[in-house]
Every structure is written in C-alpha cells, then in structure tokens.
Design an enzyme around this catalytic site. Structure first.
Site, PDB file in Angstrom:
ATOM      1  N   CYS A  54       0.818  -1.231   0.060  1.00 34.25           N
ATOM      2  CA  CYS A  54      -0.034   0.110  -0.206  1.00 34.25           C
ATOM      3  C   CYS A  54       0.957   1.231  -0.069  1.00 34.25           C
ATOM      4  O   CYS A  54       1.984   1.238   0.632  1.00 34.25           O
ATOM      5  CB  CYS A  54      -1.020   0.036   1.159  1.00 34.25           C
ATOM      6  SG  CYS A  54      -2.141  -1.238   1.268  1.00 34.25           S
ATOM      7  N   ARG A  86       5.777  -0.805  -4.189  1.00 40.15           N
ATOM      8  CA  ARG A  86       5.299  -1.409  -3.087  1.00 40.15           C
ATOM      9  C   ARG A  86       4.479  -2.737  -3.055  1.00 40.15           C
ATOM     10  O   ARG A  86       4.492  -3.304  -2.109  1.00 40.15           O
ATOM     11  CB  ARG A  86       4.838  -0.240  -2.032  1.00 40.15           C
ATOM     12  CG  ARG A  86       5.792   0.757  -1.681  1.00 40.15           C
ATOM     13  CD  ARG A  86       5.164   2.067  -0.948  1.00 40.15           C
ATOM     14  NE  ARG A  86       4.754   1.476   0.234  1.00 40.15           N
ATOM     15  CZ  ARG A  86       5.445   1.551   1.397  1.00 40.15           C
ATOM     16  NH1 ARG A  86       6.605   2.135   1.438  1.00 40.15           N
ATOM     17  NH2 ARG A  86       4.745   1.385   2.611  1.00 40.15           N
ATOM     18  N   TRP A 109      -3.028  -2.689  -1.492  1.00 35.83           N
ATOM     19  CA  TRP A 109      -2.687  -3.834  -1.474  1.00 35.83           C
ATOM     20  C   TRP A 109      -3.774  -4.753  -0.755  1.00 35.83           C
ATOM     21  O   TRP A 109      -3.818  -4.462   0.540  1.00 35.83           O
ATOM     22  CB  TRP A 109      -1.340  -4.417  -1.173  1.00 35.83           C
ATOM     23  CG  TRP A 109      -0.727  -5.534  -1.103  1.00 35.83           C
ATOM     24  CD1 TRP A 109       0.026  -6.186  -2.288  1.00 35.83           C
ATOM     25  CD2 TRP A 109      -0.963  -6.935  -0.156  1.00 35.83           C
ATOM     26  NE1 TRP A 109       0.103  -7.343  -2.230  1.00 35.83           N
ATOM     27  CE2 TRP A 109       0.108  -7.926  -0.798  1.00 35.83           C
ATOM     28  CE3 TRP A 109      -1.227  -6.863   1.076  1.00 35.83           C
ATOM     29  CZ2 TRP A 109       0.325  -8.984  -0.143  1.00 35.83           C
ATOM     30  CZ3 TRP A 109      -0.713  -8.183   1.714  1.00 35.83           C
ATOM     31  CH2 TRP A 109      -0.301  -9.104   1.041  1.00 35.83           C
ATOM     32  N   ASN A 148      -3.095   2.657   5.210  1.00 40.32           N
ATOM     33  CA  ASN A 148      -2.298   1.511   5.405  1.00 40.32           C
ATOM     34  C   ASN A 148      -2.360   0.809   6.518  1.00 40.32           C
ATOM     35  O   ASN A 148      -2.470   1.406   7.468  1.00 40.32           O
ATOM     36  CB  ASN A 148      -0.872   1.885   5.076  1.00 40.32           C
ATOM     37  CG  ASN A 148      -0.516   2.433   3.613  1.00 40.32           C
ATOM     38  OD1 ASN A 148      -1.437   2.505   2.754  1.00 40.32           O
ATOM     39  ND2 ASN A 148       0.520   3.110   3.284  1.00 40.32           N
ATOM     40  N   GLY A 149      -2.160  -0.368   6.496  1.00 40.13           N
ATOM     41  CA  GLY A 149      -2.372  -1.196   7.632  1.00 40.13           C
ATOM     42  C   GLY A 149      -3.610  -2.100   7.894  1.00 40.13           C
ATOM     43  O   GLY A 149      -4.478  -2.282   6.944  1.00 40.13           O
ATOM     44  N   GLU A 196      18.161 -18.517  -1.515  1.00 42.17           N
ATOM     45  CA  GLU A 196      17.866 -17.007  -2.177  1.00 42.17           C
ATOM     46  C   GLU A 196      17.622 -17.003  -3.823  1.00 42.17           C
ATOM     47  O   GLU A 196      16.575 -16.445  -4.233  1.00 42.17           O
ATOM     48  CB  GLU A 196      18.910 -16.213  -1.968  1.00 42.17           C
ATOM     49  CG  GLU A 196      18.927 -14.826  -2.462  1.00 42.17           C
ATOM     50  CD  GLU A 196      17.712 -13.911  -2.352  1.00 42.17           C
ATOM     51  OE1 GLU A 196      17.377 -12.916  -2.763  1.00 42.17           O
ATOM     52  OE2 GLU A 196      16.970 -14.349  -1.264  1.00 42.17           O
ATOM     53  N   LYS A 221      14.209 -15.953  -5.765  1.00 39.86           N
ATOM     54  CA  LYS A 221      14.189 -15.159  -6.929  1.00 39.86           C
ATOM     55  C   LYS A 221      13.472 -15.737  -7.930  1.00 39.86           C
ATOM     56  O   LYS A 221      12.662 -14.838  -8.508  1.00 39.86           O
ATOM     57  CB  LYS A 221      15.755 -14.710  -7.200  1.00 39.86           C
ATOM     58  CG  LYS A 221      16.404 -13.865  -6.268  1.00 39.86           C
ATOM     59  CD  LYS A 221      15.601 -12.477  -6.176  1.00 39.86           C
ATOM     60  CE  LYS A 221      15.879 -11.947  -4.941  1.00 39.86           C
ATOM     61  NZ  LYS A 221      15.037 -12.209  -3.864  1.00 39.86           N
ATOM     62  N   GLU A 243       9.527 -16.050  -7.095  1.00 40.70           N
ATOM     63  CA  GLU A 243       8.927 -14.473  -6.934  1.00 40.70           C
ATOM     64  C   GLU A 243       8.662 -13.917  -8.230  1.00 40.70           C
ATOM     65  O   GLU A 243       7.456 -13.354  -8.372  1.00 40.70           O
ATOM     66  CB  GLU A 243      10.010 -13.646  -6.384  1.00 40.70           C
ATOM     67  CG  GLU A 243       9.884 -13.612  -4.731  1.00 40.70           C
ATOM     68  CD  GLU A 243      11.058 -12.802  -4.115  1.00 40.70           C
ATOM     69  OE1 GLU A 243      10.692 -11.946  -3.065  1.00 40.70           O
ATOM     70  OE2 GLU A 243      12.177 -12.573  -4.740  1.00 40.70           O
ATOM     71  N   HIS A 258      17.490 -37.901   1.124  1.00 38.62           N
ATOM     72  CA  HIS A 258      16.549 -38.142   2.040  1.00 38.62           C
ATOM     73  C   HIS A 258      15.093 -37.527   1.624  1.00 38.62           C
ATOM     74  O   HIS A 258      14.175 -37.165   2.337  1.00 38.62           O
ATOM     75  CB  HIS A 258      16.913 -37.394   3.164  1.00 38.62           C
ATOM     76  CG  HIS A 258      18.340 -37.848   3.919  1.00 38.62           C
ATOM     77  ND1 HIS A 258      18.424 -39.113   4.779  1.00 38.62           N
ATOM     78  CD2 HIS A 258      19.609 -37.433   3.730  1.00 38.62           C
ATOM     79  CE1 HIS A 258      19.371 -39.369   4.916  1.00 38.62           C
ATOM     80  NE2 HIS A 258      20.326 -38.395   4.409  1.00 38.62           N
ATOM     81  N   LYS A 307       6.897  -4.906  -1.741  1.00 37.80           N
ATOM     82  CA  LYS A 307       8.097  -4.467  -1.181  1.00 37.80           C
ATOM     83  C   LYS A 307       8.398  -4.178   0.093  1.00 37.80           C
ATOM     84  O   LYS A 307       9.173  -4.841   0.695  1.00 37.80           O
ATOM     85  CB  LYS A 307       8.814  -3.087  -2.139  1.00 37.80           C
ATOM     86  CG  LYS A 307       9.909  -2.873  -1.892  1.00 37.80           C
ATOM     87  CD  LYS A 307      10.986  -3.749  -2.539  1.00 37.80           C
ATOM     88  CE  LYS A 307      12.421  -3.413  -2.405  1.00 37.80           C
ATOM     89  NZ  LYS A 307      13.196  -4.652  -2.950  1.00 37.80           N
TER      90      LYS A 307
END
Length: 611
Positions: free
Chosen positions: A2, A27, A75, A100-101, A484, A488, A491, A507, A606
């Site tokens: 947001c 964001r 968002w 926001n929130g 990582e 990526k 994402e 395993h 973000k």
C-alpha cells in the site's frame, strides 16, 4: 505494501499525487485512487483496479481539480481487489480517507456505526475510520479533533490521511505502524509512505513517530503526540534526487539494480576499511566500543531475503569470530518464548526498515536480556534504525524492484564488516582478518566480471521457460545462497522452486528428479567440492538435468545433462555474495522470457508493513 500520498497546495494537486503513486508502485498493489477537494469544497474521486496507468488514463479523460487531496495504491487485505474496495473511501460525501495497515477491531466498530445509520459500501476495514471521523465531525469537532478521537479507538496498525468538506484548508494524517514522511514546501505541504514519492516537489522531510498526528496547512505544519502536545521535529534534507529512481538504459528496475551491485558494495565499504585494512568499530555508533567487546552470542532476526542473508552470516560468524549465532524468521520469533544466552547481541536485517514483523521482534526483544539491538538497514530514516542502539547502513541506494538484489548483497557485505569488528575483540589472528578485509575490497571488481556472464546466463534461462518446477542445491554457506536463488525464481517467474542442502538429496528430493526437473547448483572450489560432485552425480544418474554455476578451477565440464557456467574465483569467504549474482540474472531472464511483471510480481509487496 500500500502507498499513501497526500497534500495541500496553492495549485492543483492531481498531478503531484499521481506522480507520487507512480513512485510508490514498487510497494505492491492491486488498485489505485485519488480524491480531491474542488473549489466548491466537494469531494471528487477516481478509482481503478489494476495499475496506476489505468488511473492515469481515467484522469486524462476526466481530470480532477483541487488544491487538497489524498491518493492511494491498495494491496488487498480485507475485501477482494475491486473498485468499490479501492481507496479513497468516502463517508456521507463529506470525508475521504486513505489507509495503510489493518484495523483489528473493525468488526465491532462496523456494527456500532451501522446502528448509527452509516452505510457501508465496501468490505474493507478502512471504511469504519471514514464513518467514525464523519461521526465526530457531526458532533462539532474540527477535522484534527475528529481524527484524533477516531484513532484513539483504533486497534492494530494504521497510517491514515484524511480530507473533509467541513475543513477544506487542511489535510490530517497519522501513523501507528506503517511509515509516513512529511514533506515541506513553500505554500504547500505533503505526506507520503516514502520519501521517493515526494522528491519531485521537495527534498525537505521529517518522519512521524508512532502515535503522532500531523496537521498540514498551506501556511505550515503542526505535529502532535498521543497526548495532544505539539512536537518539534528536525527537518532533514534528503540526498536523493527525483532521478534516483529512473530506470535509465535498463528494461526493468530489477535489471538496473543487479548491475548496480558493484557500485552499491563500494558505497557500503567506502570509508569503513582503513588503509591498514582495519575497520573502525564506531561505524556502528557511539556505543559500539562499549557493547561489542562484551558480545558472546548473536541472535539474528529478519524476513524473506534478509533472512537468507542472516543464514549466510551464521556460517561466517561461527567460523571467523567463533561466536554462537542463531537465526530466526521474525514472524516466528515474536510469537514464542526464548532462552537468551548471556551477553547476546540482537541483530536485525531489513531493506526498508519498516517490516512489521521485524519491528515487532525488536519491541519484544526489549523485554529480554539482550546487550543491545543492532540494525543493518538501507534506509537511514526508517523506524528500525530509530529503534536500534547500534546501526550499520548498507548504502545500496533506492531499490525499486520487489525482488531484492543489491539490498541482499550489500547486507552480506555489511554483515561481514560486523563479524570482522567482533573478531577484532575476540583475538582472531590479525593476518586472517587482513586477508578477509582484502577480499571485501576486491569484491566489487569480481562482481563486475561476474556480470559479464549475462549473455550466457540469458541463453541458459531460455531452457526454463516451459518448466514448472526447479530444485536448487548448495552446501554449507551456499545452501542459503541456493535458498535465495529459489526465492528469486519463484518470486518473479512464478516457477515453483525449492532449495535443499545437496547432502539431503537422498533423503527425499531425489524422488522428484527426472528429465523435466531442472536442478541448479552452486559449486565453489572449497573443501566440500568433492561431496557436492557426488551429489550432482546422483542427479545425473536419475536422468536429471544440471545447471551449475561453478567457481573457476572446479573440474566440471559441459556435456549431456550438465550445463556449466564458470564464475570468477578469488572471493574466498565472500564467494556466497558472488555466487548470488548469476542466480539473480537467471531468475531475471527467465521472468523476461515468460513475460511476467518483473518489477511488480503478482501478490507481492516491497515493504511488508502489516503481519
């Protein structure tokens, strides 16, 4: 997640707000909207689902004119992405609000306001605040008073910006959790979720603390604390410019940020490693030389990519400094009981410094017996920096792409600096420390050479376009590198990707290996190499196809089922930083070939400022 932009001026604010929203797109969001007070003191609003460009096109067809306004990128949390759930929300044609929130007690407030006769047109938690402010305006409060009375009833995390027909000469905003920055102009003033949103109109800023309310007028700004006392706040001049977040010659921000890594790492090292290759502890703050000699253990807490940086640092911390190190995801840390070892340093990592779970973990740490809190962060004005006794800034510069790249590698460089400082107090062999500091200084040049592999990695990425899954392997400190790399790829390309320690193949993960499951491995030339080669042969024996990034000197050859790209040697202990770069490029080019939204991948944000 947001984004808020709001302001009051002597000119039409529509284009200022719209440009601010464009600069907050990184964001993450699913809808956008603007509301202004026109010359007749009536609220005019435009909202659209989708990107800011959709809202821009709507405003081109039907522009708004007003000298006070609010804008938002949403968002979705409460209610699906839709125009009726998009912000701003309006109550009784008199009050418009962006938020926001999450307002946690919205359900009982909604019931009460419904009984009072207010009509709800959305599924959002935000609309209760709009109606509550309108309710207090009906009782004779001015806008500032109404907002303060409303937020006193709210539970949860929120940042609000409000305009009202009853009080057209002001914009009122407040913060409890998600960040808000105040921008100072001449005859105009603004608030936003991020400095970058306001750079086209000002470089003079201050930052709201939790519980504070700001009253914006054309002729000035007043900030009040929870008790209603006026707060004096230093105005800072940002070193960023409006052009700092341009893509330049690059197709995407992520691509630009990958190629900025040599410079970003150089900036993170600048002035910190002296000519004799020592590192001054005071780079962490005035308390460093008091606190750091006492450190006997380190607790690292972070989220997402920063968590992976912490996992790599654990290997370094224990191998170089001989200090026990624990690493935990912030969203788990904050909800469990802890056994804190004596003389433990609490170390947090965050690109934005506004990650809600990390901030909550810092707050929880104050109830436990830690020596101090050290933040490694990219934003000097952030909440995390202000809440920590010790700070090391990464100097990565603005990172706009949602998938973190240069923030991750600069965090690793900063963490190595912390480890070397701690090692100086632990009696570690000085020659070894000099060698490690030398490796830090060589790293930017090695990354420059690694970036020259871009064309070869782009050709490799074509092989992933039709794949639905991928497996990443690494050993030791390179297992978090594999994690990582998998993050990526998933994402931005939406390919399901998982990482495993290579020794764990037998395993379970070997059951997945076949000709359709690409296996990506990082192969440094270290004492684990032969064991890694055995793991890779297990994949080939089962018909799997390997894509290996191997340090120069590793005897792996291209052939059936084996695709090898050589990465420059010489990084030593810092090889995990170097090996991360080709995995970033692989994910980037795969996403480009698949046609996904590289910089703003679906469903992601973000800066995650709510739980």
């Amino acid at each position: 997640m947001c984004g808020i932009v709001a302001g009051i001026a002597e000119r039409n604010v529509q284009d200022i707000l719209l440009e601010g929203l464009r600069r907050l797109e990184y964001r993450g969001y699913d809808s956008a909207g603007i509301a202004v007070l026109d010359d007749a003191c009536e609220i005019q609003r435009r909202r659209r689902v989708g990107k800011v460009v959709e809202l821009s096109q709507a405003l081109a067809r039907e522009p708004l004119a007003g000298k006070a306004g609010i804008a938002h990128t949403r968002w979705a949390t409460h209610g699906s992405p839709s125009e009726h759930n998009a912000h701003p929300h309006i109550s009784t044609d008199r009050v418009a609000i962006v938020h926001n929130g999450i307002i946690e007690n919205h359900a009982p407030m909604r019931e009460e306001l419904t009984r009072l006769g207010y009509e709800f047109l959305s599924e959002t938690d935000t609309e209760v605040a709009a109606h509550r402010i309108a309710h207090y305006l009906d009782q004779g409060a001015d806008l500032l008073q109404a907002v303060r009375r409303c937020v006193a009833e709210l539970e949860g995390a929120y940042a609000l910006a409000v305009i009202a027909c009853d009080d057209p000469s002001r914009v009122v905003a407040c913060r409890n959790g998600p960040p808000l920055v105040v921008g100072f102009g001449i005859g105009e003033h603004f608030v936003a979720s991020d400095v970058q949103a306001l750079l086209p109109v000002t470089q003079r800023f201050t930052f709201l603390e939790n519980g504070e309310v700001v009253d914006l007028r054309r002729d000035g700004i007043d900030i009040y604390d929870r008790e209603g006392r006026r707060v004096e706040r230093e105005v800072r001049v940002s070193g960023l410019t409006a052009g700092a977040i341009d893509r330049g010659q690059y197709r995407h921000f992520m691509q630009k940020e990958i190629f900025e890594q040599p410079y970003a790492i150089s900036e993170t090292l600048e002035g910190r490693v002296r000519e004799d290759r020592s590192i001054v502890p005071s780079i962490l703050g005035v308390l460093a030389e008091t606190v750091l000699p006492q450190v006997r253990a380190v607790q690292i807490v972070a989220c997402g990519t920063s968590y992976h940086a912490g996992l790599i640092a654990r290997y370094w911390m224990e191998e170089i400094a001989g200090i026990p190190c624990l690493v935990e995801v912030a969203s788990e840390y904050r909800y469990r009981k802890h056994v804190v070892m004596a003389d433990t340093l609490f170390l947090t990592l965050s690109q934005s410094g506004e990650t809600a779970d990390t901030l909550a973990a810092v707050e929880a740490s104050r109830e436990e017996r830690y020596l101090a809190r050290l933040a490694v962060c990219n934003v000097p004005e952030s909440s995390l920096v202000r809440e920590s006794e010790l700070v090391l800034l990464t100097h990565a510069g603005p990172e706009i792409g949602v998938a973190s790249t240069k923030a991750f590698t600069t965090q690793l460089v900063a963490l190595m600096q912390v480890i070397l400082i701690l090692s100086q107090y632990r009696g570690v062999d000085e020659q070894r420390l000099r060698d490690l500091r030398g490796q830090l200084l060589q790293l930017p040049g090695l990354i420059e050479r690694t970036l020259e592999l871009d064309p070869a990695i782009m050709r490799m990425a074509e092989r992933f376009v039709e794949r639905g899954h991928a497996l990443f392997l690494g050993r030791g400190a390179f297992y978090p590198v594999a994690m990582e790399g998998a993050l990526k790829l998933k994402e931005i390309s939406y390919i399901h990707a998982e990482a495993y320690p290579a020794g764990e193949l037998k395993h379970g993960p070997l059951a997945l290996v076949d000709a359709d499951m690409p296996v990506i491995a990082v192969a440094p030339n270290n004492d684990m190499l032969e064991k890694l080669k055995s793991n890779l042969e297990e994949v080939r024996a089962r018909g799997g196809e390997l894509f290996v990034f191997a340090e120069t000197g590793v005897a792996l050859q291209n052939g059936p089922g084996m695709n090898v790209i050589e990465v420059p040697a010489g990084a030593g202990m810092l090889a995990p930083v170097l090996m991360t770069v080709p995995l970033q490029l692989l994910a980037y080019h795969t996403a480009v070939f698949k046609g996904t939204d590289v910089d703003q991948p679906r469903n992601l944000a973000k800066s995650v400022t709510v739980e």
